[in-house]
Motif scaffolding. Structure first.
Motif, short mmCIF file in Angstrom:
data_model
loop_
_atom_site.label_atom_id
_atom_site.label_comp_id
_atom_site.label_asym_id
_atom_site.label_seq_id
_atom_site.Cartn_x
_atom_site.Cartn_y
_atom_site.Cartn_z
N PRO A 30 0.91 -1.15 0.04
CA PRO A 30 0.01 -0.02 -0.11
C PRO A 30 0.87 1.32 0.17
CG PRO A 30 -0.98 -1.56 1.33
CD PRO A 30 0.30 -2.28 1.03
N ALA A 31 1.87 1.18 0.66
CA ALA A 31 2.83 2.41 0.85
C ALA A 31 4.04 2.53 -0.34
CB ALA A 31 3.55 2.52 2.23
N ALA A 32 3.72 1.61 -1.31
CA ALA A 32 4.83 1.74 -2.67
C ALA A 32 4.54 2.94 -3.09
CB ALA A 32 4.52 0.53 -3.03
N ARG A 33 5.82 3.48 -3.73
CA ARG A 33 5.90 4.45 -4.57
C ARG A 33 5.56 4.13 -6.04
NH1 ARG A 33 11.58 6.49 -3.60
NH2 ARG A 33 11.73 4.11 -3.79
N GLN A 34 4.51 4.32 -6.48
CA GLN A 34 4.12 3.97 -8.02
C GLN A 34 4.17 4.87 -9.02
OE1 GLN A 34 1.12 0.75 -7.99
NE2 GLN A 34 0.40 1.54 -6.29
N LEU A 35 4.65 4.74 -10.08
CA LEU A 35 4.70 5.47 -11.36
C LEU A 35 4.17 4.81 -12.34
CD1 LEU A 35 8.27 7.35 -10.97
CD2 LEU A 35 5.95 8.28 -10.38
N PHE A 36 3.29 5.46 -13.33
CA PHE A 36 2.67 4.70 -14.43
C PHE A 36 3.24 5.51 -15.71
CE2 PHE A 36 -0.96 2.80 -16.88
CZ PHE A 36 -0.32 1.92 -17.37
N VAL B 46 -5.85 4.04 -12.42
CA VAL B 46 -6.83 4.22 -11.11
C VAL B 46 -6.82 2.98 -10.41
CG1 VAL B 46 -9.12 4.66 -10.45
CG2 VAL B 46 -8.17 5.95 -12.42
N SER B 47 -6.96 1.68 -11.06
CA SER B 47 -6.86 0.47 -10.33
C SER B 47 -5.42 0.16 -9.42
CB SER B 47 -7.05 -0.50 -11.34
OG SER B 47 -5.79 -1.05 -11.93
N LEU B 48 -4.53 1.04 -9.74
CA LEU B 48 -3.39 0.86 -8.92
C LEU B 48 -3.67 1.29 -7.53
CD1 LEU B 48 -0.74 1.39 -11.59
CD2 LEU B 48 -1.56 -0.78 -10.99
N ALA B 49 -4.42 2.20 -7.26
CA ALA B 49 -4.66 2.87 -5.94
C ALA B 49 -4.93 1.91 -4.95
CB ALA B 49 -5.60 4.18 -6.18
N PRO B 50 -4.20 1.83 -3.79
CA PRO B 50 -4.91 0.91 -2.77
C PRO B 50 -5.67 1.53 -1.82
CG PRO B 50 -2.74 2.18 -2.32
CD PRO B 50 -3.16 2.64 -3.46
N VAL B 51 -6.96 1.63 -2.21
CA VAL B 51 -8.19 2.26 -2.00
C VAL B 51 -9.21 1.26 -1.78
CG1 VAL B 51 -9.75 4.10 -1.95
CG2 VAL B 51 -7.64 4.47 -2.58
N SER B 52 -10.02 1.14 -0.70
CA SER B 52 -11.26 0.40 -0.38
C SER B 52 -12.25 1.07 0.42
CB SER B 52 -10.90 -1.14 0.27
OG SER B 52 -10.25 -0.95 1.52
N GLY B 53 -13.46 1.02 0.27
CA GLY B 53 -14.46 1.41 1.29
C GLY B 53 -14.71 3.01 0.91
N ASP C 179 -5.47 10.29 -4.58
CA ASP C 179 -4.91 8.60 -4.56
C ASP C 179 -4.32 8.62 -5.84
OD1 ASP C 179 -6.36 8.02 -2.02
OD2 ASP C 179 -8.05 8.20 -3.18
N VAL C 180 -4.67 9.13 -6.92
CA VAL C 180 -4.11 9.05 -8.21
C VAL C 180 -4.10 10.41 -8.98
CG1 VAL C 180 -4.24 7.87 -10.56
CG2 VAL C 180 -5.27 6.55 -8.65
N ILE C 181 -2.91 10.77 -9.65
CA ILE C 181 -2.85 11.80 -10.38
C ILE C 181 -2.39 11.33 -11.73
CG2 ILE C 181 -1.47 14.04 -10.72
CD1 ILE C 181 -1.09 14.02 -7.62
N TRP C 182 -3.20 12.07 -12.52
CA TRP C 182 -3.02 11.69 -14.23
C TRP C 182 -2.49 12.99 -14.76
CZ3 TRP C 182 -2.43 7.36 -16.93
CH2 TRP C 182 -2.45 7.50 -18.18
N VAL C 183 -1.24 12.94 -15.63
CA VAL C 183 -0.69 13.99 -16.14
C VAL C 183 -0.84 13.95 -17.77
CG1 VAL C 183 1.46 15.62 -16.62
CG2 VAL C 183 1.14 14.50 -14.45
N GLY C 184 -1.52 15.06 -18.20
CA GLY C 184 -1.86 14.93 -19.72
C GLY C 184 -0.58 15.00 -20.58
N GLY C 185 -0.73 14.88 -22.01
CA GLY C 185 0.30 15.21 -22.95
C GLY C 185 0.44 16.58 -23.47
N GLY C 186 1.52 16.89 -23.98
CA GLY C 186 1.65 18.19 -24.60
C GLY C 186 3.13 18.60 -24.65
N LEU D 198 1.18 8.19 -9.28
CA LEU D 198 1.52 9.29 -10.32
C LEU D 198 1.57 8.70 -11.69
CD1 LEU D 198 4.25 11.17 -7.95
CD2 LEU D 198 1.83 11.45 -8.58
N ALA D 199 0.76 8.93 -12.64
CA ALA D 199 0.75 8.71 -13.99
C ALA D 199 0.53 9.55 -14.86
CB ALA D 199 -0.42 7.59 -13.93
N GLY D 200 0.92 9.16 -16.09
CA GLY D 200 0.44 10.07 -17.17
C GLY D 200 0.97 9.77 -18.67
N GLN D 201 0.63 10.36 -19.57
CA GLN D 201 0.93 9.91 -21.09
C GLN D 201 1.87 10.82 -21.79
OE1 GLN D 201 -3.62 10.59 -22.13
NE2 GLN D 201 -2.67 10.71 -24.09
N SER D 202 2.78 10.61 -22.60
CA SER D 202 3.52 11.46 -23.40
C SER D 202 4.30 12.27 -22.56
CB SER D 202 2.71 12.13 -24.37
OG SER D 202 3.49 12.78 -25.59
N ALA D 203 3.98 13.63 -22.49
CA ALA D 203 4.68 14.21 -21.63
C ALA D 203 4.46 14.06 -20.32
CB ALA D 203 4.24 15.95 -21.79
#
Length: 242
Positions: free
Chosen positions: A11-17, A38-45, A99-106, A134-139
């Motif tokens: 649950p406390a892992a540092r995850q980047l996608f 979003v599914s990677l977030a260790p969240v329930s309830g 819980d999850v942050i998505w960064v767009g491209g550009g 922390l996740a995002g596409q392209s940039a």
């Protein structure tokens, strides 16, 4: 939402996608990669708190609206958007509640400049330490790495090595586009030492890093690949299809 990853992550892992979005054909397949993040977030309830940062797109209203249309009323999600034009839409500390942050491209160059000007880079570092995905596409993929190939500076493909550097590797995105020869340019910059060795992704492929190491590659396209590229050559990585 997509199924979680194939092996458990603490649950406390540092995850980047880090993702190459699908730029041609059915672009809705990029949404499947976002859902996977979003599914990677260790969240329930409770709902997953999910924030979109369209900084690299200049906070373009169309990008914001797309996100809100796609996720604003999604069951199990509490979606928000953090913009910086003409000024930050909330204190950057809002990101610490997510819980999850998505960064767009550009433009990755503009992205990094604005994040540093507003202290967003420091807040995101704290988010990472707290286990926010922390996740995002392209940039939004390049930014977590040491650097990569970009057309943000000129109409040519240049090497850019002033990203956050939380991952020591470089990153090549859209590694299969014939009309924009990023694949050749990325390998050239790595071979000559302008960029460090790193991971390249074809469209539809995402790299899931856990605690600073590559955990697995996943894809929404059956024939797409990732590559580990060094000055001496490259190694194919076959992603898990999701």
């Amino acid at each position: 939402m997509s199924a979680p990853g194939s092996s458990a992550v603490a649950p406390a892992a540092r995850q980047l996608f880090a993702v190459s979005g699908v730029l041609t054909g059915d672009r809705s397949r990029t949404r499947r990669l976002i859902e996977y993040a979003v599914s990677l977030a260790p969240v329930s309830g409770r709902p997953v708190r999910f924030c979109f940062l369209p900084t690299a797109e200049g906070d373009h209203p169309a990008a914001v609206q797309w996100f809100l249309d796609a996720f604003g009323n999604e069951p199990g999600l509490e979606a928000s958007v953090f913009t910086v034009f003409p000024r930050p839409s909330a204190p950057p500390e809002h990101l610490l509640t997510q819980d999850v942050i998505w960064v767009g491209g550009g433009s990755v160059v503009n992205l990094m400049a604005l994040w540093r000007a507003h202290g967003i880079d420091a807040v995101l570092r704290e988010c990472r330490q707290r286990g926010v995905v922390l996740a995002g596409q392209s940039a939004g993929s390049l930014c977590w790495h040491a650097g990569g190939v970009t057309d943000s500076v000129t109409d040519q493909l240049d090497a850019y090595d002033n990203c956050l550097g939380w991952l020591p590797w470089s990153n090549g995105v859209h590694d299969d586009l014939a009309d924009q020869p990023r694949r050749t340019a990325y390998r050239k910059f790595v071979a000559e030492g302008t960029l460090p060795p790193g991971y390249a992704t074809e469209d539809g492929v995402g790299l899931h890093y856990v605690d600073g190491e590559l955990h697995e590659a996943v894809s929404v396209l059956p024939d797409a690949r990732a590559w580990y590229v060094t000055a001496d050559g490259e190694r194919e990585i076959v992603p898990r299809l999701i």
